[in-house]
Structure formats: structure tokens, C-alpha cells
Enzyme design. Structure first.
Site, PDB file in Angstrom:
ATOM      1  N   LYS A 259      27.723  57.224  38.047  1.00 29.06           N
ATOM      2  CA  LYS A 259      28.856  57.193  37.468  1.00 29.06           C
ATOM      3  C   LYS A 259      30.071  57.829  38.199  1.00 29.06           C
ATOM      4  O   LYS A 259      29.803  59.161  38.526  1.00 29.06           O
ATOM      5  CB  LYS A 259      28.754  57.888  35.905  1.00 29.06           C
ATOM      6  N   ASP A 264      38.604  61.738  33.585  1.00 28.22           N
ATOM      7  CA  ASP A 264      38.138  61.290  32.157  1.00 28.22           C
ATOM      8  C   ASP A 264      39.163  61.849  31.294  1.00 28.22           C
ATOM      9  O   ASP A 264      38.821  63.063  30.709  1.00 28.22           O
ATOM     10  CB  ASP A 264      36.803  61.486  31.874  1.00 28.22           C
ATOM     11  N   LYS A 271      40.807  63.238  24.940  1.00 27.80           N
ATOM     12  CA  LYS A 271      39.995  64.404  24.848  1.00 27.80           C
ATOM     13  C   LYS A 271      40.967  65.578  24.500  1.00 27.80           C
ATOM     14  O   LYS A 271      42.307  65.568  24.889  1.00 27.80           O
ATOM     15  CB  LYS A 271      39.197  64.747  26.073  1.00 27.80           C
ATOM     16  N   ASP A 280      33.786  64.232  36.620  1.00 27.81           N
ATOM     17  CA  ASP A 280      33.243  63.167  35.868  1.00 27.81           C
ATOM     18  C   ASP A 280      32.738  61.995  37.002  1.00 27.81           C
ATOM     19  O   ASP A 280      32.190  60.843  36.496  1.00 27.81           O
ATOM     20  CB  ASP A 280      33.926  62.449  34.867  1.00 27.81           C
ATOM     21  N   ASP A 339      36.320  56.924  24.983  1.00 26.70           N
ATOM     22  CA  ASP A 339      35.764  58.256  25.705  1.00 26.70           C
ATOM     23  C   ASP A 339      34.182  57.994  26.002  1.00 26.70           C
ATOM     24  O   ASP A 339      33.777  58.810  26.720  1.00 26.70           O
ATOM     25  CB  ASP A 339      35.780  59.481  24.755  1.00 26.70           C
ATOM     26  N   GLU A 341      33.065  55.927  28.042  1.00 26.04           N
ATOM     27  CA  GLU A 341      33.536  54.955  29.155  1.00 26.04           C
ATOM     28  C   GLU A 341      32.312  55.026  30.131  1.00 26.04           C
ATOM     29  O   GLU A 341      32.235  53.917  30.843  1.00 26.04           O
ATOM     30  CB  GLU A 341      34.779  55.648  29.603  1.00 26.04           C
ATOM     31  N   ARG A 343      29.017  54.779  30.262  1.00 27.49           N
ATOM     32  CA  ARG A 343      28.311  53.677  29.968  1.00 27.49           C
ATOM     33  C   ARG A 343      28.632  52.192  30.209  1.00 27.49           C
ATOM     34  O   ARG A 343      27.891  51.425  30.684  1.00 27.49           O
ATOM     35  CB  ARG A 343      27.437  53.987  28.415  1.00 27.49           C
TER      36      ARG A 343
HETATM   37  N1  BES Z   1      32.544  62.518  30.697  1.00 26.00           N
HETATM   38  C1  BES Z   1      31.997  62.734  29.307  1.00 26.00           C
HETATM   39  C2  BES Z   1      30.945  63.706  29.242  1.00 26.00           C
HETATM   40  C3  BES Z   1      30.986  65.124  29.700  1.00 26.00           C
HETATM   41  C4  BES Z   1      31.196  66.065  28.703  1.00 26.00           C
HETATM   42  C5  BES Z   1      30.812  65.475  30.817  1.00 26.00           C
HETATM   43  C6  BES Z   1      31.200  67.442  29.178  1.00 26.00           C
HETATM   44  C7  BES Z   1      30.851  66.780  31.379  1.00 26.00           C
HETATM   45  C8  BES Z   1      31.038  67.686  30.496  1.00 26.00           C
HETATM   46  C9  BES Z   1      31.940  61.337  28.650  1.00 26.00           C
HETATM   47  O1  BES Z   1      32.715  60.277  29.098  1.00 26.00           O
HETATM   48  C10 BES Z   1      32.295  61.653  27.182  1.00 26.00           C
HETATM   49  O2  BES Z   1      33.579  61.709  26.961  1.00 26.00           O
HETATM   50  N2  BES Z   1      31.248  61.584  26.260  1.00 26.00           N
HETATM   51  C11 BES Z   1      31.595  61.672  24.773  1.00 26.00           C
HETATM   52  C12 BES Z   1      30.548  60.364  24.261  1.00 26.00           C
HETATM   53  C13 BES Z   1      31.188  60.261  22.621  1.00 26.00           C
HETATM   54  C14 BES Z   1      32.463  59.826  22.653  1.00 26.00           C
HETATM   55  C15 BES Z   1      30.059  59.155  22.272  1.00 26.00           C
HETATM   56  C16 BES Z   1      31.002  62.729  24.640  1.00 26.00           C
HETATM   57  O3  BES Z   1      29.957  63.088  25.158  1.00 26.00           O
HETATM   58  O4  BES Z   1      31.653  63.412  23.719  1.00 26.00           O
HETATM   59 ZN    ZN Z   2      32.975  60.386  31.269  1.00 25.45          ZN
HETATM   60 ZN    ZN Z   3      34.387  60.129  28.196  1.00 26.60          ZN
END
Ligand code: BES
Ligand code: ZN
Ligand code: ZN
Length: 494
Positions: A259, A264, A271, A280, A339, A341, A343
């Protein structure tokens, strides 16, 4: 970075700047009588008992020609692990940097006395030293400390001879780890998708790989609609870098997908906390640095690494919640959370790699979910695979290199949560529970019949505090793990 050395020296007569002696609290681990005698004297002092994290610094001793001796406590002998050796070597290098000594000579204790295989112990000492010597100070206009110019391990002549190839291997793998660290630590304004793609392509080409980079125009033309839905709000475009390494003796092809979200923001589902979201792209950094390292090591394997690179931003043209895209694989996805994204870019890259290269094994690595960090913290990655053999192998290697992975399940009944009223799939579960699992299940919808493992490195790709052999910033997590996995897969035992 220095090439660590395995050499034999006479500590009584040879010139040494800083002699480092590791000491256990309960028994001697040194074969060398002069070293063992020095340890006994140090242990006689009230302020040093060889306990873990204790240290003692001596100057101008009659017993040795060394300018100074640094004793470092390892704790009890039967609790020793390779990770304690890595951390101790790291501490030695950092203390030497503070002392401005320029080089260290670390006495390697007898591996048998520590209950370890010699290669394992020597690799751990060298890794800790090489990785701790890495400083990222390009944005500091005054440099307070400088890396050491040299680190040697003092071993018996026969050990130096029998392990002559080891320092090069360790240095290559550490250089790969450092490459990944620097890409992760680089601020997002200096690694917008075209720039990060160019940095990765340049490193790959320098290692002799063949590289193809697809731009946003080509990605759109070729149906990478899920990837482009994430990229479309950024005015910097998108890239997919595909790197190929081939070896004439290869028996199988391994694909790595990482990824690469250079920042992000969350998109429209913005966020509230995005302080470190330049990290990220830790998965892309790890897989790109791994294939570069595999080429340097000359592994007898075919490897392909693909890094989808985008910036998840907000604009008048941003993806809305509820938008539906037709993915590269043909399945449709309703984007219910912008968010989630990672996947969306991974599935298009995975589907391309599967169609084009038919890999025997596919590993993806991604800073995918906050839920994984909630479950396992910042020291352990989440590991998902329907293939028990692959999962156990990755977990065992993770333990050995201390890039730990813990298996999480892929329960079929949870797929229910990813259903969409409108499209084939939703990109998020119906609620936030088990978020690391639903993310992995989403990816599994795009793996076809390929043997696959997913490693969620959201907690481990970046550290906010200094550790014994890694400073604040990117950790390079995954490079040592994947390199060892590729070595094993090349060996044909999988
Ligand atoms: N990049 C984030 C995940 C992340 C969180 C990486 C903390 C490093 C530290 C990812 O893209 C994300 O935002 N995931 C969301 C998914 C949710 C919206 C289903 C999450 O984990 O909150
Ligand atoms: Zn992310
Ligand atoms: Zn995200």
C-alpha cells in the site's frame, strides 16, 4: 552505512577506540580469559551487575590497550534472545555516537554459552549495530551527532573464516531496511505520487530490476477504477510501479504488493487525527526495498513487486460516499467510507499482478487499519492467510527477526458484513467491530486461487519514540521479514 566486520584482535596490544563488552548477570559468557577477567572486575563494583540495560564506562585500564571499555548488561543468561543482542549492539552504537568515538569493537560472546546458533547470534549483533547507526538528519541545518565510521565484532579467527559471507548479507538487508525507513520518514510534500514512484523506480533500476510505471492516464484507460477513485481528489495524480526480478534458476514466482498512500487525510470521511499519515505508504516502502534487496542478494527466485501510489485528499472532484466503481477485476464496489482507501488501491494492484504474472505466492503488506493497532499494539503486525503453512512460516520468521506477526482469522460468516445493497461489495463492514478482519476479508475477494497472505503493519511501520536500534520515524518493518521469507521460498522448502 558501514560494512560490519568479523575480526580477531588482541585486546591487550591492538589499538582500539571503544571496546564493548556484553555481560550477563549470572554467569560468564566469554571464552576469552582476558575479557572474562575484566568482566569479573566490573561485576565487583556496586554500580554494575550485568543487569539488563545497565552500563559502565571505564577509561585507561592497564589490562587493555583500548582507550575506553563500555560494559553493557544483558540480564540473566537463560533469558537471552537474539533481540536482546540486537538491542544491546544498538545501545553500544548510540552510546559511542554520543561519545563521538567514531568506531566500536564489540566482543562477541561464545554463542554456545548463550544457547544460540553462531550465525543467529552474529547476525543479531551486526543488525543491531547497522540499524542503530542510521540517522535521518537531512532537514537539520546543524548536525549534532554523526554515525560511526566502523563497527567490528571481535571473534575467534575460525569464526571469522566460517562466517566470512555473513557481514555482506546483513549489511544488504539493513541497507534495505534503511531505504524503507527513509521513504516512510520523508514528509508527504516531498513524496507526492510521481515523486515517490520515481524514487522507488530509481532504486529498483539501480539494482538491475526491470521497472514499468503506469501513470493516471494509463491506469484510467486500463480500468484501475478503484485505485483511481482514491487518487482522483489529488492534483498530483497516481502511479503503479511494477518491478520485476528474474533468476535463471528460479522455481517459482513470488508477488509482493504494498500500500502506497503518500498521505491519508481520510478523504470526504476526513480523519480527525492525521499527524503521521505520511507513513501510510509503509507497505509500498517495505515491498520495494525488499525486491531491491533480493536482487542484491541474488536470490534464485522470480519476484514481482507492485506498489500502487496515491494521495488520499479532498477536493471538488473527490469520491463521495456511496459512489460505485467497477474494479480492475470486474467486481463492483460501493465506497461507503473514503478512509478505507488502502484496500481500494490494493485490490486493483493485486488483480493486475495475478492476471499478468500468475504468481505461486502473493503477499501484501499495508498500513491498513487502526483496528489492527487496537488489537495488537505498535509492536506486532496482523497476519492473515487461509494457508496455514504460509501463515505459520511467516509467524516463525517474524519471531526470529523480531518483526512479529500474530495470526488473525478470516471467518467466512463475517463476509456478510461486506454486502452492499447496490454493488457486489461494500468497501467497509457494517460496523467498526473486527475492522482488521473485514479489511482482510475484503482483500481476499480479489485473490482468486492464489496462495496469499496479508500483513497489516498499521501499528509497526512508524515509531513515535526512539527504540534501541530505530529512531523516531519509519521503522522499515517488513523488509527483514520478507527477505527471510523470500530466502526460504527460494530454497524450495515451501
Ligand atoms: N491508513 C489508515 C489506517 C491506519 C491507522 C494506519 C492508524 C496507521 C495508523 C486506513 O486507511 C484507515 O483509515 N482505515 C480506517 C478504516 C475504516 C474507515 C473502516 C480505520 O482503520 O479507521
Ligand atoms: Zn490509509
Ligand atoms: Zn484511510
Amino acid at each position: 552505512m558501514f560494512l560490519p566486520e568479523l575480526i580477531s584482535l588482541d585486546i591487550k596490544t591492538d589499538p582500539i577506540q571503544t571496546l564493548v563488552i556484553p555481560v550477563c548477570e549470572d554467569r560468564s559468557i566469554h571464552d576469552d580469559r582476558a575479557v572474562a577477567a575484566l568482566c569479573r572486575k566490573a561485576m565487583g563494583l556496586a554500580e554494575f551487575g550485568g543487569k539488563k540495560d545497565e552500563s559502565l564506562l571505564w577509561y585507561d585500564r592497564a589490562e587493555t590497550s583500548a582507550q575506553r571499555i563500555l560494559f553493557l548488561g544483558l540480564g540473566p543468561a537463560d533469558k537471552l534472545t537474539p533481540e536482546i543482542l540486537r538491542a544491546t549492539a544498538g545501545t553500544a552504537v548510540k552510546k559511542a555516537m554520543d561519545l563521538k568515538t567514531g568506531e566500536i569493537a564489540l566482543v562477541a560472546p561464545a554463542a554456545a554459552k548463550m544457547g544460540m546458533a553462531p550465525t543467529e547470534a552474529l547476525s543479531a549483533w551486526m543488525e543491531g549495530a547497522c540499524l542503530a547507526n542510521h540517522l535521518y538528519d537531512r532537514y537539520k541545518t546543524t548536525k549534532k551527532i554523526t554515525p560511526l565510521a566502523r563497527a567490528v565484532l571481535l571473534v575467534k579467527p575460525e569464526t571469522a573464516k566460517s562466517h566470512a559471507a555473513l557481514p555482506r548479507r546483513v549489511a544488504d538487508i539493513c541497507a534495505g531496511t534503511i531505504l524503507a525507513r527513509e521513504w516512510v520518514t520523508l514528509p508527504a510534500n516531498e513524496k507526492r505520487p510521481p515523486e515517490l514512484a520515481a524514487l522507488i523506480a530509481r532504486a529498483a533500476e539501480a539494482a538491475g530490476l526491470s521497472v514499468t510505471t503506469l501513470t493516471e492516464t494509463e491506469l484510467t484507460e486500463r480500468g484501475f477504477n478503484s485505485l483511481m477513485a482514491v487518487a482522483q481528489a489529488s492534483d498530483a495524480g497516481a502511479r503503479l510501479v511494477v518491478m520485476e526480478y528474474r533468476h535463471p534458476q528460479a522455481k517459482r514466482t513470488v508477488a509482493l504488493v504494498g500500500k502506497g498512500v503518500t498521505f491519508d487525510s481520510g478523504g470526504m470521511n476526513m480523519k480527525s487525527e492525521m499527524g503521521n499519515m505520511k507513513m501510510d505508504m509503509g507497505g509500498a516502502a517495505a515491498v520495494a526495498a525488499t525486491i531491491v534487496t533480493a536482487a542484491r542478494l541474488g536470490l534464485p527466485l522470480n519476484i514481482v513487486a507492485a506498489t500502487p501510489i496515491v494521495e488520499n485528499m479532498i477536493s471538488g472532484g473527490a469520491t463521495r460516499t456511496g459512489d460505485v466503481v467497477t474494479t480492475h477485476a470486474g467486481k463492483t464496489v460501493e465506497i461507503n467510507n473514503t478512509d478505507a482507501e488502502g484496500r481500494l488501491i490494493l485490490i486493483d494492484a493485486m488483480s493486475h499482478v495475478i492476471d499478468r504474472f500468475h504468481p505461486d505466492v502473493l503477499i501484501d503488506m499495508a498500513t491498513l487499519t487502526g483496528a489492527c493497532v487496537v488489537a495488537l499494539g505498535e509492536g506486532i503486525a496482523g497476519l492473515f492467510s487461509p494457508d496455514a503453512e504460509l501463515r505459520e512460516r511467516i509467524q516463525a520468521i517474524g519471531d526470529a527477526v523480531h518483526e512479529r506477526c500474530w495470526p488473525l482469522p478470516l471467518p467466512d460468516d463475517y463476509r456478510e458484513s461486506l454486502k452492499s445493497d447496490l454493488a457486489d461489495l461494500s468497501n467497509v463492514g457494517k460496523n467498526r467491530w473486527g475492522g482488521a478482519i473485514t479489511a482482510a476479508l475484503f482483500l481476499s475477494e480479489f485473490t482468486k486461487d492464489t496462495r496469499w497472505a496479508h500483513i497489516d503493519i498499521a501499528g509497526t511501520a512508524f515509531t513515535g519514540k526512539d527504540t534501541p536500534y530505530c529512531r523516531v520515524g519509519g521503522t522499515g518493518f517488513g523488509v527483514r521479514l520478507l527477505c527471510r521469507l523470500l530466502e526460504e521460498l527460494a530454497g524450495g522448502t515451501a
